[in-house]
Scaffold this motif. Sequence first.
Motif: not given
Length: 201
Positions: A49-50, A107-112, A117-122
């Motif tokens: 996320n960072m 950001r979360v949707q784009i990251s996914r 990664s299962k650690h993508i979260a707000l």
Amino acid sequence: MKVSDLILLSIGSMLFFYIQLWEHQIVTPLYLLLLGVCAAYGVYRKDINMTHIAIFILVLNTIPHIIFEIGIIDYVTPYQDQLIRGMLIYGIQLLFSLITVITLIFRVQISRVLSKSKHIALTRFDGIFHWLYMYTFTIYLLALLENIAWAYFEMKSWTLIYDNFEGLIYVAWALCCGTLLAMMITSTKSNHHDEKEEAIS
């Protein structure tokens, strides 16, 4: 120390630091460097996320910086045409600021999409960054309108944003860096806490 106190301390420190510099040739490269350091630290800590937050902001700030540094606008329009020149300068910054806002909101949707990664979260910090760039978007928009009033309508007294432009943008950058610093510190504390729990179990 509470997270809110940590954020305020980090932001205050970065504001003080930037105010001491206040030179475009120093502040912009330093801002990009700090974003790069945060992205690298996110990779080191395996904090997806960072890493994504820092990389998104870094890329969307680096592109316009390169455009201005290599002098594309100087080739496109003569220096004497202040109306078109100002519209291009502020328009490019306005466009990338808007893209940054949209990117950070989703950001979360784009990251996914980019990572499995299962650690993508707000995170608790996601709600801060897009507001900072909504602020810069507003400043760029006001600067663009002011430039049109100054160059086209001959309102030569309309220079409020122009006279304070760099300072207004640097404040947002300092707030962004302070928030990134707080995110890095809390990430470190979180990792230490997880390690302790694993050792106990």
